[in-house]
Design a protein around this motif. Structure first.
Motif: not given
Length: 578
Positions: A97, A427, A119, A95, A137-138, A330, A123, A337, A141
């Protein structure tokens, strides 16, 4: 050449010294400027991320393209990105996060530039190939990584680099969702775990700057355009409670399935990680061949549900197969994410409940779209465990205030049920599966023991009229090293055994009363509702093993005492008090 290198070194050294001096003298101002810069840069990067993913996806799935693309493109995409993630970007899986929280709490705020690049690229390619994961979510990061790289490159102190991580995360969420206020709440509620964090101002500033960049480049349209909804009948509140129950059950089922499958994938040998994502790609490909709506994050279909343009049977089908597809994608190690998928599942669930309710009570209920709107927040609260963020986020992405109260009710019910059926937030468990133990969020602080649970009656109180010698005789058989001093008006302060001995040995001060020694100003104390860890910190800073517990309305009112032995015993250290 040697002469040129020598002159270059001579130029660099003074510049570096001047920069370090500037950081020492004006670090706060540099941090403020850097916050604005991070907001702008992250906003630009997230906009590029959104545009690249959409255009890449349009190239892979052109209008009128062959159906076989839906089978083979997800498989090829997951295989190719799986190899890159395994070989070059291992920190870019998942994800984003949990990885951001791990960087904040376990790695000193360090996220490498290669992870940011990996990422972003992996992604984008993964989502464009049809894997049904989210981009938000990505983006967290990526934003946190940009902030970390800039902070370290400019030579900021480690604690300042850590402080920049949530700044970048907030900027990313603001641009990814077009929700600047929800971005602030999410960052403080989930990433930092403290709504009163010192970085609040910087988080707000970065979020606003990033949102401004998004608005400048892509306009100010909300993520979903929905008609205005309203509460038709007060009895609908019961239906929203039912939706909350269903949302809690679906949220817990989704979380438990994803964590269960992920745990099994982690048991395989490490060398299989590069092709594990193919399992998700294969399931998505097969499902997508028959039901194209399952592919991608599916915001278009969420919009259809919100506007009442989807049939009940299709919503039922998508709720089930999307849940399985997202959990498998996932868990198998694809980059993406669960923000977006949780909103998708909630929209389908809300649409189902709303359709059934409207069919049974057509004159007393709103259209299914209103329930789909509430359902989005319901599953977000149940899966992500950020109930405040979910309420504000749904309002910001739809700009519809009419369903706020039903949304709050449904969110609370869903959050309660999901947290009972899956106690650990998703998480935190995902991080634990990777061997990283994150600190518990501040929202769990209310569960910590309080002073009121261990305080005792104040049986050893020294009279303010006593002299040191008299006090020493009084406490000769005491098991404590400190005692409250009080007069008829209440507690005045605290005196330790060491202080009493010093007073008794000092000829000039030996005749003074304890009341005149401790004075009438501030003194060490705690309140009954203080946490025990706060009491321990105060004991440590004052070197006292006993603290008076006083009232909040009257600090002189002695309600009892709390002792070091009692606090330690409550944590299982030392004998329990008699």
């Amino acid at each position: 050449m040697a002469m040129a290198e020598m002159w270059e070194k001579r130029i660099r050294q003074p510049v570096a010294r001047r920069w370090r001096a500037l950081l020492n003298d004006r670090e706060d101002q540099v941090f403020l400027i850097l916050t604005l810069l991070i907001g702008a840069v992250v906003g630009l990067v997230v906009v590029a991320f959104i545009v690249l993913t959409e255009r890449f996806g349009a190239q892979l799935y052109p209008a009128g393209g062959a159906g076989l693309r839906r089978l083979f493109v997800p498989i090829a995409g997951s295989l190719g990105m799986g190899y890159l993630l395994f070989k070059y970007f291992p920190e870019a899986r998942g994800s984003g996060v949990p990885q951001t929280k791990a960087a904040l709490y376990a790695r000193g705020g360090r996220i490498t530039l290669s992870t940011v690049f990996g990422k972003f690229f992996c992604t984008s390619a993964t989502l464009a190939s049809g894997i049904p994961l989210g981009r938000e979510g990505p983006a967290v990061q990526v934003g946190a990584g940009i902030a970390s790289v800039l902070g370290r490159t400019l030579g900021l102190r480690p604690d300042k680099v850590k402080a920049l991580v949530p700044v970048g995360a907030a900027a990313a969420v603001a641009a990814a969702f077009n929700t600047p206020l929800a971005a602030v709440l999410f960052t403080l509620e989930e990433v930092v775990g403290d709504l009163h964090a010192p970085v609040l101002g910087s988080v707000v500033l970065a979020s606003a700057t990033s949102w401004a960049m998004l608005r400048l480049l892509l306009g100010n349209d909300p993520l979903f355009k929905v008609p205005q909804y309203q509460l038709v009948h007060p009895g609908e509140f019961l239906l929203y409670v039912v939706l909350g129950v269903a949302g809690g059950l679906v949220s817990a089922a989704f979380s438990r399935l994803l964590l269960y499958v992920r745990a099994h994938f982690l048991k395989f040998p490490r060398e299989t990680q590069w092709y594990q994502p193919v399992a998700g790609g294969l399931i998505v490909g097969v499902m997508g061949w028959f039901v194209p709506q399952v592919m991608g994050v599916g915001y278009k279909y969420v919009g259809d549900v919100l506007n009442g343009d989807m049939a009940l049977k299709l919503m039922l089908l998508l709720l089930v197969i999307k849940l399985v597809a997202v959990a498998t994608s996932y868990a198998s190690g694809n980059a993406g994410g669960i923000f977006g998928p949780s909103l998708f599942l909630g929209a389908m669930l809300g649409g189902i409940v709303g359709s059934a309710a409207h069919h049974a009570f057509p004159g007393y209920t709103a259209t299914p779209g209103a329930y789909a709107l509430v359902g989005m927040g319901t599953t977000f609260a149940g899966v992500i465990r950020a109930p405040m963020t979910s309420v504000v986020m749904i309002f910001e992405i739809t700009r519809d205030y009419a369903v706020i109260v039903p949304l709050m009710i449904s969110n609370l019910v869903s959050y309660f049920i999901a947290s009972r059926l899956q106690r650990e937030p998703i998480y935190e468990v995902l991080a634990q599966q990777e061997g990283i133990h994150l600190p518990r969020a501040a929202r769990a602080a209310g569960e910590r023991p309080r002073v009121s649970e261990v305080m005792r009656v104040a049986t050893e109180v020294l009279d303010a009229k006593m002299r040191a010698s008299e006090a020493l005789e009084r406490v000769a058989m005491s098991g404590f090293q400190a005692w409250p001093v009080a007069d008829e008006g209440g507690v005045l302060g605290v005196v330790s055994l060491e202080q009493l001995k010093q007073l008794a040995d000092d000829r000039e001060r030996a005749a003074k009363t304890l009341g005149s020694v401790v004075g009438s100003g501030e003194f060490p104390h705690v309140h009954a509702d203080h946490r025990l860890d706060a009491a321990l910190e105060r004991m440590g800073s004052t070197h006292l093993d006993v603290l008076p517990v006083v009232g909040r309305a009257n600090v002189r009112q002695l309600e009892g005492v709390v002792t070091l032995a009692d606090v330690l015993a409550s944590y299982g250290v030392g004998p329990k008090p008699g």
